[in-house]
Each structure stands twice: as C-alpha cells, then as structure tokens.
Design a protein around this motif. Sequence first.
Motif, PDB file in Angstrom:
ATOM      1  N   ARG A 104       0.893  -1.286  -0.053  1.00 43.16           N
ATOM      2  CA  ARG A 104      -0.136  -0.029   0.037  1.00 43.16           C
ATOM      3  C   ARG A 104       0.776   1.320  -0.061  1.00 43.16           C
ATOM      4  O   ARG A 104       0.505   2.385  -0.595  1.00 43.16           O
ATOM      5  N   ALA A 105       2.037   1.265   0.739  1.00 44.92           N
ATOM      6  CA  ALA A 105       2.994   2.432   0.762  1.00 44.92           C
ATOM      7  C   ALA A 105       3.723   2.688  -0.633  1.00 44.92           C
ATOM      8  O   ALA A 105       3.855   3.753  -1.245  1.00 44.92           O
ATOM      9  N   PHE A 106       4.090   1.482  -1.021  1.00 44.84           N
ATOM     10  CA  PHE A 106       5.122   1.666  -2.390  1.00 44.84           C
ATOM     11  C   PHE A 106       4.605   1.246  -3.576  1.00 44.84           C
ATOM     12  O   PHE A 106       5.301   1.262  -4.731  1.00 44.84           O
ATOM     13  N   GLY A 107       3.455   0.572  -3.579  1.00 44.82           N
ATOM     14  CA  GLY A 107       2.894  -0.089  -4.766  1.00 44.82           C
ATOM     15  C   GLY A 107       3.459  -1.363  -5.417  1.00 44.82           C
ATOM     16  O   GLY A 107       3.170  -1.714  -6.687  1.00 44.82           O
ATOM     17  N   HIS A 108       4.191  -1.968  -4.777  1.00 46.92           N
ATOM     18  CA  HIS A 108       4.910  -3.272  -5.129  1.00 46.92           C
ATOM     19  C   HIS A 108       5.050  -3.771  -3.870  1.00 46.92           C
ATOM     20  O   HIS A 108       5.315  -3.437  -2.653  1.00 46.92           O
ATOM     21  N   THR A 109       5.381  -5.316  -3.905  1.00 51.33           N
ATOM     22  CA  THR A 109       5.660  -6.036  -2.749  1.00 51.33           C
ATOM     23  C   THR A 109       7.094  -6.084  -2.392  1.00 51.33           C
ATOM     24  O   THR A 109       7.731  -5.637  -3.248  1.00 51.33           O
ATOM     25  N   PRO A 110       7.522  -6.255  -1.119  1.00 47.16           N
ATOM     26  CA  PRO A 110       8.823  -6.184  -0.487  1.00 47.16           C
ATOM     27  C   PRO A 110       9.606  -7.263  -1.253  1.00 47.16           C
ATOM     28  O   PRO A 110      10.762  -7.133  -1.703  1.00 47.16           O
ATOM     29  N   GLY A 111       9.125  -8.431  -1.847  1.00 41.99           N
ATOM     30  CA  GLY A 111       9.773  -9.389  -2.481  1.00 41.99           C
ATOM     31  C   GLY A 111      10.179  -8.909  -3.807  1.00 41.99           C
ATOM     32  O   GLY A 111      11.239  -9.470  -4.405  1.00 41.99           O
ATOM     33  N   SER A 112       9.536  -7.814  -4.606  1.00 39.54           N
ATOM     34  CA  SER A 112       9.953  -7.345  -5.808  1.00 39.54           C
ATOM     35  C   SER A 112      10.670  -6.210  -5.763  1.00 39.54           C
ATOM     36  O   SER A 112      10.802  -5.375  -6.839  1.00 39.54           O
ATOM     37  N   HIS A 113      11.032  -5.816  -4.613  1.00 39.46           N
ATOM     38  CA  HIS A 113      11.603  -4.481  -4.232  1.00 39.46           C
ATOM     39  C   HIS A 113      13.152  -4.581  -4.902  1.00 39.46           C
ATOM     40  O   HIS A 113      13.887  -5.395  -4.746  1.00 39.46           O
ATOM     41  N   PRO A 114      13.559  -3.582  -5.820  1.00 36.96           N
ATOM     42  CA  PRO A 114      14.766  -3.625  -6.560  1.00 36.96           C
ATOM     43  C   PRO A 114      15.903  -3.130  -5.588  1.00 36.96           C
ATOM     44  O   PRO A 114      15.806  -2.346  -4.659  1.00 36.96           O
TER      45      PRO A 114
END
Length: 247
Positions: free
Chosen positions: A235-245
């Motif tokens: 909800r904060a960043f628009g993607h899941t932490p697992g897909s965080h670059p």
Amino acid sequence: MTEIRHASVAPTRTQRLASGEAIHAHRHDDHQIIYAGRGVLAITTSEGSWVAPGTRAIWVPAGTVHEHRAYGELDLHLVGLPAVENPLGLGAPTVLAVGPLLRELIIAYTHDGDDGSDERARLRAVLLDQLRTSPQQPLHLPTPTTPLLRTLCDVLQADPGDGRTLAELGKEVGASDRTLSRLFRSDLGMTFPQWRTQLRLHHALILLTERTPVTTVAHQCGWSSASAFIDVFRRAFGHTPGSHPTD
C-alpha cells in the motif's frame, strides 16, 4: 558545529555513491529533484527524514539545508531548477511517485550536460509536465521538537521492532499515554501508530536493500507476520517487498 556548505546553483548531473556514503549538510539557492535509480536514498533536514526507493523521487525546495545518505550502491540523479520555477508549488521536502516514463526522463536529462539544444529543452519541458502530475507520497518521518517526545522516538529509532504500547513506553519516559498522544498530534502532525509505521517502513527499505529476507525484515521491524508487512508495504510503495529492486 558542522559547517553548512552553500552552493548557489543546484547541479543537474548523475553520480554514484557507495553504500553508507553521505553528502553532508548543504543548501542551494535552487530547487532540486533527487532520484535514486538504484539503492535507497535518505534525505534528512531539521524537520525529519524522507526515504525514497527507485519508484520515488524527493523534491527539495530552494534554501533547505539537507543531507543525503546512500543505502546500497546508489545511482544518484540530480535535477536543479531555478527558485522561480516550482512546477508543484511545494515549499517543503516531498516524496513523489516516479512512474516508468518519469524515471526515463530523469535519467536521460541528468546523463548529459546542458548543450543548449532544442532537443534538451523539449526533454526538460516533458519532464516538468510529468512532475506536475506526479502523486505526492506520505513517506515523511518528522523529527520531534519536544524533549519528551524526542526521548521516546529515540527509543523506537534504536529498535523499530519494539512492540510496546504507548502506555508502556510512557512508563519508560515518565509520561502518560494521553500526554504522549497529544504531543504526537501537536508536534508531529500524526498519531503514534502512523509515526511508528513510517519508522518501520523506512527501516524496512534499508534492510531490503541489504538483501535481508522479507520474513526477517517483517520480524525486525515489528510486524506480527510477513503477510501483514507485505500488505502495508504494498500500500505504501505500490509493489511487494519481494519485488523491491536492490540493484
């Protein structure tokens, strides 16, 4: 007291920072857009800190004293704008969403110096148009000014996973939860749960950049489960932490 460096012109350029490297307190007479193409960028002012992953940029208004810090290897893209040119009308540091088009515009515009060409002028015009439509993101972690609240926030800064209630924390700092709740609203403009969530998200971004597993990040940052962490992060960043670059 650390000397505050003053540069009248905010540069437009690309530079690399090693993980943990900092650019110490300075200010410009120009506005500046700061974007990390990889890694996580943290900017600190007297009013608090802002953290931006690769899907966010940070707007720093003219005259704002600020510091940068890199988490992970950082590709730093800087765009300077004259003080009279403020496409968003913003008077305080702000995190902005960066979509694919705006990302490529920032990277292209900061890659080469200003050659005065018509092509570069058009690139700049499109970049400013994209900025005007960039949503602002509530990713600010304000710094308390009252000593009592500063003491409590320092405790949580040292351990974002501390799960104690406000009443339990109040016993440590010598204040009631009612007093502390009032101070969070009057001093920081947010509730205690909102501030703690921001703190945990900031810390989570840094841990993810260090390639910490998602479940470990959730535990260290105080979420009850990995799924609860993933939901808040998405909800904060628009993607899941697992897909965080991380690169």
